[in-house]
Design a protein around this motif. Structure first.
Motif, PDB file in Angstrom:
ATOM      1  N   VAL A  56     -54.434 -13.260  -3.638  1.00 49.85           N
ATOM      2  CA  VAL A  56     -55.077 -13.550  -2.362  1.00 49.85           C
ATOM      3  C   VAL A  56     -54.087 -13.375  -1.207  1.00 49.85           C
ATOM      4  CG1 VAL A  56     -56.590 -15.218  -3.495  1.00 49.85           C
ATOM      5  CG2 VAL A  56     -54.491 -16.020  -2.394  1.00 49.85           C
ATOM      6  N   GLY A  57     -54.612 -13.511  -0.013  1.00 50.96           N
ATOM      7  CA  GLY A  57     -53.809 -13.524   1.196  1.00 50.96           C
ATOM      8  C   GLY A  57     -54.215 -14.723   2.030  1.00 50.96           C
ATOM      9  N   HIS A  58     -54.471 -14.507   3.306  1.00 51.01           N
ATOM     10  CA  HIS A  58     -55.051 -15.463   4.246  1.00 51.01           C
ATOM     11  C   HIS A  58     -54.099 -16.571   4.696  1.00 51.01           C
ATOM     12  CE1 HIS A  58     -58.156 -17.441   6.497  1.00 51.01           C
ATOM     13  NE2 HIS A  58     -58.048 -18.550   5.804  1.00 51.01           N
ATOM     14  N   THR A  59     -53.408 -17.228   3.774  1.00 47.08           N
ATOM     15  CA  THR A  59     -52.482 -18.298   4.138  1.00 47.08           C
ATOM     16  C   THR A  59     -51.070 -17.734   4.149  1.00 47.08           C
ATOM     17  OG1 THR A  59     -53.939 -19.891   3.033  1.00 47.08           O
ATOM     18  CG2 THR A  59     -51.724 -20.641   3.631  1.00 47.08           C
ATOM     19  N   SER A  60     -50.419 -17.772   5.298  1.00 42.68           N
ATOM     20  CA  SER A  60     -49.133 -17.091   5.457  1.00 42.68           C
ATOM     21  C   SER A  60     -47.951 -17.925   4.959  1.00 42.68           C
ATOM     22  CB  SER A  60     -48.902 -16.750   6.935  1.00 42.68           C
ATOM     23  OG  SER A  60     -49.883 -15.852   7.398  1.00 42.68           O
ATOM     24  N   PHE A  61     -47.038 -17.230   4.284  1.00 47.78           N
ATOM     25  CA  PHE A  61     -45.775 -17.795   3.831  1.00 47.78           C
ATOM     26  C   PHE A  61     -44.689 -16.748   4.055  1.00 47.78           C
ATOM     27  CE2 PHE A  61     -49.003 -19.894   1.232  1.00 47.78           C
ATOM     28  CZ  PHE A  61     -48.666 -21.231   1.378  1.00 47.78           C
ATOM     29  N   GLN A  62     -43.440 -17.185   4.020  1.00 48.05           N
ATOM     30  CA  GLN A  62     -42.341 -16.237   4.172  1.00 48.05           C
ATOM     31  C   GLN A  62     -42.147 -15.406   2.913  1.00 48.05           C
ATOM     32  OE1 GLN A  62     -38.904 -18.543   5.378  1.00 48.05           O
ATOM     33  NE2 GLN A  62     -39.435 -18.372   7.528  1.00 48.05           N
ATOM     34  N   THR A  63     -42.461 -15.977   1.764  1.00 49.51           N
ATOM     35  CA  THR A  63     -42.302 -15.283   0.486  1.00 49.51           C
ATOM     36  C   THR A  63     -43.565 -15.473  -0.349  1.00 49.51           C
ATOM     37  OG1 THR A  63     -41.291 -17.241  -0.526  1.00 49.51           O
ATOM     38  CG2 THR A  63     -39.804 -15.598   0.447  1.00 49.51           C
ATOM     39  N   PRO A  64     -43.788 -14.640  -1.355  1.00 47.56           N
ATOM     40  CA  PRO A  64     -44.957 -14.802  -2.226  1.00 47.56           C
ATOM     41  C   PRO A  64     -44.981 -16.187  -2.874  1.00 47.56           C
ATOM     42  CG  PRO A  64     -43.921 -12.678  -2.589  1.00 47.56           C
ATOM     43  CD  PRO A  64     -42.985 -13.455  -1.720  1.00 47.56           C
ATOM     44  N   GLN A  65     -46.195 -16.697  -3.055  1.00 47.28           N
ATOM     45  CA  GLN A  65     -46.391 -18.011  -3.665  1.00 47.28           C
ATOM     46  C   GLN A  65     -47.145 -17.860  -4.988  1.00 47.28           C
ATOM     47  OE1 GLN A  65     -45.305 -21.072  -1.838  1.00 47.28           O
ATOM     48  NE2 GLN A  65     -44.203 -19.328  -0.991  1.00 47.28           N
ATOM     49  N   ILE A  66     -46.680 -18.576  -5.998  1.00 48.03           N
ATOM     50  CA  ILE A  66     -47.317 -18.530  -7.319  1.00 48.03           C
ATOM     51  C   ILE A  66     -47.783 -19.925  -7.695  1.00 48.03           C
ATOM     52  CG2 ILE A  66     -46.973 -18.124  -9.788  1.00 48.03           C
ATOM     53  CD1 ILE A  66     -44.815 -16.083  -9.001  1.00 48.03           C
ATOM     54  N   ARG A  67     -48.983 -20.010  -8.227  1.00 48.76           N
ATOM     55  CA  ARG A  67     -49.469 -21.258  -8.792  1.00 48.76           C
ATOM     56  C   ARG A  67     -49.837 -20.996 -10.254  1.00 48.76           C
ATOM     57  NH1 ARG A  67     -53.103 -23.206  -4.997  1.00 48.76           N
ATOM     58  NH2 ARG A  67     -51.323 -24.271  -4.090  1.00 48.76           N
ATOM     59  N   ALA A  68     -49.158 -21.677 -11.145  1.00 49.69           N
ATOM     60  CA  ALA A  68     -49.398 -21.528 -12.572  1.00 49.69           C
ATOM     61  C   ALA A  68     -49.042 -22.832 -13.274  1.00 49.69           C
ATOM     62  CB  ALA A  68     -48.569 -20.378 -13.148  1.00 49.69           C
ATOM     63  N   GLY A 117     -48.231 -23.159 -20.318  1.00 45.54           N
ATOM     64  CA  GLY A 117     -49.139 -23.239 -21.450  1.00 45.54           C
ATOM     65  C   GLY A 117     -50.531 -22.719 -21.188  1.00 45.54           C
ATOM     66  N   LYS A 118     -50.832 -22.362 -19.924  1.00 46.39           N
ATOM     67  CA  LYS A 118     -52.138 -21.805 -19.587  1.00 46.39           C
ATOM     68  C   LYS A 118     -51.963 -20.382 -19.072  1.00 46.39           C
ATOM     69  CE  LYS A 118     -54.515 -26.130 -18.559  1.00 46.39           C
ATOM     70  NZ  LYS A 118     -55.388 -26.849 -17.600  1.00 46.39           N
ATOM     71  N   PRO A 119     -52.903 -19.493 -19.405  1.00 44.74           N
ATOM     72  CA  PRO A 119     -52.731 -18.076 -19.030  1.00 44.74           C
ATOM     73  C   PRO A 119     -53.077 -17.767 -17.584  1.00 44.74           C
ATOM     74  CG  PRO A 119     -54.774 -18.358 -20.237  1.00 44.74           C
ATOM     75  CD  PRO A 119     -54.080 -19.705 -20.264  1.00 44.74           C
ATOM     76  N   GLU A 120     -53.846 -18.627 -16.923  1.00 42.88           N
ATOM     77  CA  GLU A 120     -54.283 -18.322 -15.560  1.00 42.88           C
ATOM     78  C   GLU A 120     -53.161 -18.559 -14.549  1.00 42.88           C
ATOM     79  OE1 GLU A 120     -57.624 -19.275 -18.140  1.00 42.88           O
ATOM     80  OE2 GLU A 120     -55.975 -20.550 -17.476  1.00 42.88           O
ATOM     81  N   TRP A 121     -53.197 -17.787 -13.465  1.00 48.21           N
ATOM     82  CA  TRP A 121     -52.260 -17.959 -12.368  1.00 48.21           C
ATOM     83  C   TRP A 121     -52.901 -17.451 -11.085  1.00 48.21           C
ATOM     84  CZ3 TRP A 121     -51.799 -13.123 -10.507  1.00 48.21           C
ATOM     85  CH2 TRP A 121     -51.891 -12.053 -11.412  1.00 48.21           C
ATOM     86  N   ASN A 122     -52.404 -17.938  -9.962  1.00 41.83           N
ATOM     87  CA  ASN A 122     -52.803 -17.447  -8.648  1.00 41.83           C
ATOM     88  C   ASN A 122     -51.562 -16.948  -7.917  1.00 41.83           C
ATOM     89  OD1 ASN A 122     -55.420 -18.293  -9.164  1.00 41.83           O
ATOM     90  ND2 ASN A 122     -55.230 -20.186  -7.982  1.00 41.83           N
ATOM     91  N   LEU A 123     -51.728 -15.891  -7.136  1.00 38.22           N
ATOM     92  CA  LEU A 123     -50.626 -15.305  -6.373  1.00 38.22           C
ATOM     93  C   LEU A 123     -51.075 -15.093  -4.938  1.00 38.22           C
ATOM     94  CD1 LEU A 123     -47.867 -13.776  -6.073  1.00 38.22           C
ATOM     95  CD2 LEU A 123     -49.086 -11.719  -6.882  1.00 38.22           C
ATOM     96  N   CYS A 124     -50.317 -15.636  -3.982  1.00 36.72           N
ATOM     97  CA  CYS A 124     -50.592 -15.412  -2.558  1.00 36.72           C
ATOM     98  C   CYS A 124     -49.564 -14.435  -2.010  1.00 36.72           C
ATOM     99  CB  CYS A 124     -50.542 -16.726  -1.782  1.00 36.72           C
ATOM    100  SG  CYS A 124     -50.917 -16.525  -0.024  1.00 36.72           S
ATOM    101  N   MET A 125     -50.048 -13.324  -1.422  1.00 35.47           N
ATOM    102  CA  MET A 125     -49.166 -12.267  -0.938  1.00 35.47           C
ATOM    103  C   MET A 125     -49.257 -12.064   0.575  1.00 35.47           C
ATOM    104  SD  MET A 125     -47.295 -11.120  -3.372  1.00 35.47           S
ATOM    105  CE  MET A 125     -46.625  -9.733  -2.442  1.00 35.47           C
ATOM    106  N   ASP A 126     -49.656 -13.107   1.311  1.00 32.86           N
ATOM    107  CA  ASP A 126     -49.685 -12.997   2.769  1.00 32.86           C
ATOM    108  C   ASP A 126     -48.303 -13.369   3.292  1.00 32.86           C
ATOM    109  OD1 ASP A 126     -50.101 -13.107   5.485  1.00 32.86           O
ATOM    110  OD2 ASP A 126     -52.080 -13.997   5.311  1.00 32.86           O
ATOM    111  N   CYS A 127     -47.449 -12.368   3.450  1.00 31.94           N
ATOM    112  CA  CYS A 127     -46.033 -12.593   3.791  1.00 31.94           C
ATOM    113  C   CYS A 127     -45.616 -11.825   5.042  1.00 31.94           C
ATOM    114  CB  CYS A 127     -45.143 -12.200   2.621  1.00 31.94           C
ATOM    115  SG  CYS A 127     -45.560 -13.008   1.060  1.00 31.94           S
ATOM    116  N   ALA A 128     -46.492 -11.800   6.027  1.00 34.13           N
ATOM    117  CA  ALA A 128     -46.175 -11.165   7.311  1.00 34.13           C
ATOM    118  C   ALA A 128     -45.698  -9.728   7.145  1.00 34.13           C
ATOM    119  CB  ALA A 128     -45.133 -11.990   8.068  1.00 34.13           C
TER     120      ALA A 128
END
Length: 206
Positions: free
Chosen positions: A142-154, A157-168
């Motif tokens: 996803v994007g939309h929410t800005s950060f200086q670097t990519p953000q990972i939520r995982a 032990g679980k296979p799912e993850w989220n990645l935010c790539m809104d990095c200006a």
């Protein structure tokens, strides 16, 4: 706005293999008569400038979410993220999503509640990274929410993850074979993205 319309039209025509994701910044230009969507700097003057160059039929190239298989995982690419509240029994279903997406686009000009387009707390155009949960059976970029670097939520032990790539416009993601990287477009550096960490996590240089 005129330059944006010309650039976007040219890009869509010249890149038929690409997928274009609808966002909160452009939905008002698709449905200019819907006052509920007129946010993010929309004005009638900008709308007139945009419409002078952008054929409305080109909006058919836009979608709420794009899906790819990678390393046995289903990945959803959307502007802000899909939440389980849109799916019966909170179970992800592409067919169901496409059905409600068509309804949302068909009725986007109406001012009636349109959760897929105008629900600020849950819409894939508006939801914030901070409240986007891990969704069983699907990973998300996803994007939309800005950060200086990519953000990972995982979660370990679980296979799912989220990645935010809104990095200006500093980073973009590349998925190669079994590995994914964040690439610094200014320096050319590649940073391995680790999707098996406890939340939250960032790239190595963060």
């Amino acid at each position: 706005m005129t330059k944006t319309a010309i650039w976007l039209k040219k890009t869509i025509i010249e890149r038929p293999q690409d997928t274009f994701i609808m966002s909160n910044h452009d939905v008002a230009y698709r449905f200019p008569e819907n006052e509920k969507l007129q946010n993010c700097g929309w004005t009638r003057q900008k709308q007139r400038a945009f419409d002078a160059y952008f054929d409305k039929r080109l909006w058919d190239r836009f979608t709420i979410a794009h899906f790819e298989e990678w390393n046995g995982q289903l990945i959803a690419f959307s502007h802000a993220g899909l939440k389980d509240t849109f799916f019966p029994f909170q179970k992800f279903d592409i067919t169901h999503l496409r059905r409600i997406e068509k309804i949302a686009f068909d009725n986007g000009h109406k001012t009636d509640p349109n959760p897929l387009l105008d629900h600020w707390g849950a819409s894939p155009l508006w939801v914030r990274w901070q409240v986007l949960p891990l969704f069983e059976g699907i990973c998300q970029v996803v994007g939309h929410t800005s950060f200086q670097t990519p953000q990972i939520r995982a979660v370990a032990g679980k296979p799912e993850w989220n990645l935010c790539m809104d990095c200006a416009h500093t980073y973009y993601a590349v998925f190669k074979d079994k590995y994914a990287y964040a690439v610094d477009r200014h320096k050319g550096y590649e940073h391995l993205l680790n999707f098996t960490v406890n939340e939250p996590a960032k790239t190595k240089d963060s």
